[in-house]
Design an enzyme around this catalytic site. Structure first.
Site, mmCIF file in Angstrom:
data_model
loop_
_atom_site.group_PDB
_atom_site.id
_atom_site.type_symbol
_atom_site.label_atom_id
_atom_site.label_comp_id
_atom_site.label_asym_id
_atom_site.label_seq_id
_atom_site.Cartn_x
_atom_site.Cartn_y
_atom_site.Cartn_z
ATOM 1 N N GLU A 114 6.629 -5.803 6.603
ATOM 2 C CA GLU A 114 5.176 -5.892 6.041
ATOM 3 C C GLU A 114 4.825 -7.432 5.785
ATOM 4 O O GLU A 114 5.499 -7.995 4.718
ATOM 5 C CB GLU A 114 4.765 -5.192 4.841
ATOM 6 C CG GLU A 114 4.976 -3.557 5.472
ATOM 7 C CD GLU A 114 4.552 -2.555 4.384
ATOM 8 O OE1 GLU A 114 4.238 -2.968 3.377
ATOM 9 O OE2 GLU A 114 4.743 -1.568 4.733
ATOM 10 N N ARG B 190 5.328 14.802 -5.674
ATOM 11 C CA ARG B 190 4.110 14.780 -6.114
ATOM 12 C C ARG B 190 3.024 14.596 -5.086
ATOM 13 O O ARG B 190 1.968 15.091 -4.988
ATOM 14 C CB ARG B 190 3.959 13.521 -7.140
ATOM 15 C CG ARG B 190 4.620 13.689 -8.310
ATOM 16 C CD ARG B 190 4.182 12.566 -9.428
ATOM 17 N NE ARG B 190 4.635 12.772 -10.582
ATOM 18 C CZ ARG B 190 6.130 12.456 -10.717
ATOM 19 N NH1 ARG B 190 6.860 12.016 -10.045
ATOM 20 N NH2 ARG B 190 6.461 12.776 -12.010
ATOM 21 N N ALA C 201 -2.042 3.050 -2.144
ATOM 22 C CA ALA C 201 -2.208 3.071 -3.363
ATOM 23 C C ALA C 201 -3.270 2.245 -3.891
ATOM 24 O O ALA C 201 -3.544 2.062 -5.124
ATOM 25 C CB ALA C 201 -0.966 2.575 -4.200
ATOM 26 N N HIS D 143 -1.087 -0.996 4.568
ATOM 27 C CA HIS D 143 -0.312 -0.481 3.032
ATOM 28 C C HIS D 143 -1.281 -0.369 2.054
ATOM 29 O O HIS D 143 -1.072 -1.097 1.185
ATOM 30 C CB HIS D 143 0.672 -1.296 2.612
ATOM 31 C CG HIS D 143 1.778 -0.798 1.786
ATOM 32 N ND1 HIS D 143 3.064 -1.082 1.861
ATOM 33 C CD2 HIS D 143 1.729 0.326 0.820
ATOM 34 C CE1 HIS D 143 3.772 -0.113 1.019
ATOM 35 N NE2 HIS D 143 2.903 0.564 0.400
ATOM 36 N N ARG E 192 6.713 5.087 3.845
ATOM 37 C CA ARG E 192 7.683 3.650 4.192
ATOM 38 C C ARG E 192 7.803 3.420 5.556
ATOM 39 O O ARG E 192 8.037 4.373 6.189
ATOM 40 C CB ARG E 192 8.874 3.579 3.469
ATOM 41 C CG ARG E 192 9.038 3.535 1.840
ATOM 42 C CD ARG E 192 8.285 1.993 1.653
ATOM 43 N NE ARG E 192 8.299 1.570 0.168
ATOM 44 C CZ ARG E 192 7.112 1.872 -0.688
ATOM 45 N NH1 ARG E 192 5.907 2.445 -0.017
ATOM 46 N NH2 ARG E 192 6.917 1.408 -1.846
HETATM 47 C C1 MLT Z 1 4.168 2.665 -3.934
HETATM 48 O O1 MLT Z 1 5.601 2.495 -3.770
HETATM 49 O O2 MLT Z 1 3.789 2.782 -5.285
HETATM 50 C C2 MLT Z 1 3.184 2.483 -2.770
HETATM 51 O O3 MLT Z 1 3.817 2.100 -1.723
HETATM 52 C C3 MLT Z 1 2.290 1.382 -3.253
HETATM 53 C C4 MLT Z 1 2.689 0.148 -3.384
HETATM 54 O O4 MLT Z 1 3.734 -0.382 -2.665
HETATM 55 O O5 MLT Z 1 2.329 -0.775 -4.407
#
Ligand code: MLT
Length: 317
Positions: A261, A151, A283, A280, A232
């Site tokens: 992290e 996606r 999102a 990070h 990642r």
């Molecule tokens: C995810 O895996 O959805 C993204 O890396 C965002 C997050 O870790 O919240």
């Protein structure tokens, strides 16, 4: 009454859905130590996490009533899925709900690193006016290599094509004709490495992909390649990337994710001149956090109510 623990920060819209559920009650307890989490696990039927909570085998073992772990997001690398499966606990995530945010972050980093946006800003606020020092490069007419054409990889491809880039992708699980419909050539990994001016990673961490960006693979890349990682940290051997940046084989990198992290104090990439860092944030948009929160709450409630199990990443017997 169903009891649900939310152990990482979750979007308000999701918490409101939980509060309205007549057959469920929830506790929001973030920043718990492992001991604290293990201590309260026996009370809960459902657990909702983002990436902060480590849902390891010890935590799951104490979830004596636990039926579902919901990950508000995509990556489930903080959850011991094999241990959950052994205990008959469903692990589910929210694929798609933060893909646009992550694709946009990829483009933002690609543009910012190409145009020296952060050092130019820092220079200006320090009182300088260094136009010549910050001449950049354009995305137009460059080759973008995408590793992982799911996606997020596809959303990045659409956006990159709008910027005039030629897009090559590698993904062993995708058919060449599906990529071709988007005007993207699906090629082997070595071809992506050897032809990309920009390389962006959008694949999960698996035994095959862990440290796939290492010294030998970097040496297969064009001198002057720019590497973007919003997927990642474990996909990259950080020491090898630091070395290749210092040698100039890699021109620049933009990194949103790290092996650990927050990154360890001695992370070799922090402080290098041609590396742009973000913590990070792929999102982290209002829209994505609302989407992941409402989607995971709806899925967890439906699963616990026995209505339907959606987006499970494990298969229970
Ligand atoms: C995810 O895996 O959805 C993204 O890396 C965002 C997050 O870790 O919240």
């Amino acid at each position: 009454m169903l009891r649900i623990l939310v152990s990482d920060k979750l979007g308000q819209a999701g918490l409101e859905m939980l509060a309205k559920a007549a057959d469920a009650e929830y506790d929001m307890k973030t920043g718990l130590s492992k001991e604290e989490l293990v201590g309260i696990m026996p009370s809960y039927d459902g657990l909702i996490v983002r990436s902060g909570t480590q849902v390891d085998a010890d935590v799951l073992a104490r979830g004596t009533k636990l039926k579902v772990v919901g990950r508000a997001g995509i990556g489930v690398d903080n959850i011991d899925v094999a241990a959950a499966t052994k205990q008959n606990i469903v692990v589910m995530n929210t694929p798609g709900s933060n893909s646009v945010a992550t694709a946009e972050q990829t483009m933002a980093l690609m543009l910012a690193v190409s145009r020296h946006t952060v050092p130019a800003h820092n220079s200006l606020v320090a009182g300088e006016w260094n136009r010549a020092q910050f001449a950049g490069v354009e995305l137009n007419d460059k080759v973008l290599g995408i590793v992982g054409f799911g996606r997020i990889g596809r959303l990045v491809a659409e956006r990159a094509k709008a910027f005039g880039m030629t897009v090559l992708a590698h993904d062993p699980y995708v058919k060449a004709e599906d990529a071709a419909k988007m005007g993207v050539s699906l090629v082997d990994l070595d071809r992506v490495f050897s032809q990309a001016d920009y390389l962006t990673l959008h694949t999960a961490v698996t035994p095959e992909t862990t440290t796939m960006i290492n010294y030998p693979s970097i040496k297969k890349m064009k001198k002057g390649v720019i590497i973007i990682n919003v997927a990642r940290g474990k996909l990259i051997d950080e020491a090898a990337l630091a070395e290749a940046l210092q040698e100039g084989h890699v021109k620049a990198a933009a990194l949103d994710v790290y092996v650990s992290e927050p990154p360890a104090a001695d992370n070799p990439l922090i402080g290098l001149p041609h590396v742009l860092h973000t913590p990070h944030l792929g999102a982290s948009t209002v829209e994505a956090q609302r989407n992941v929160a409402t989607q995971i709450v709806s899925q967890v409630l439906d699963c616990l109510r026995g209505v339907e199990t959606r987006n499970a990443v494990n298969k229970l017997s």
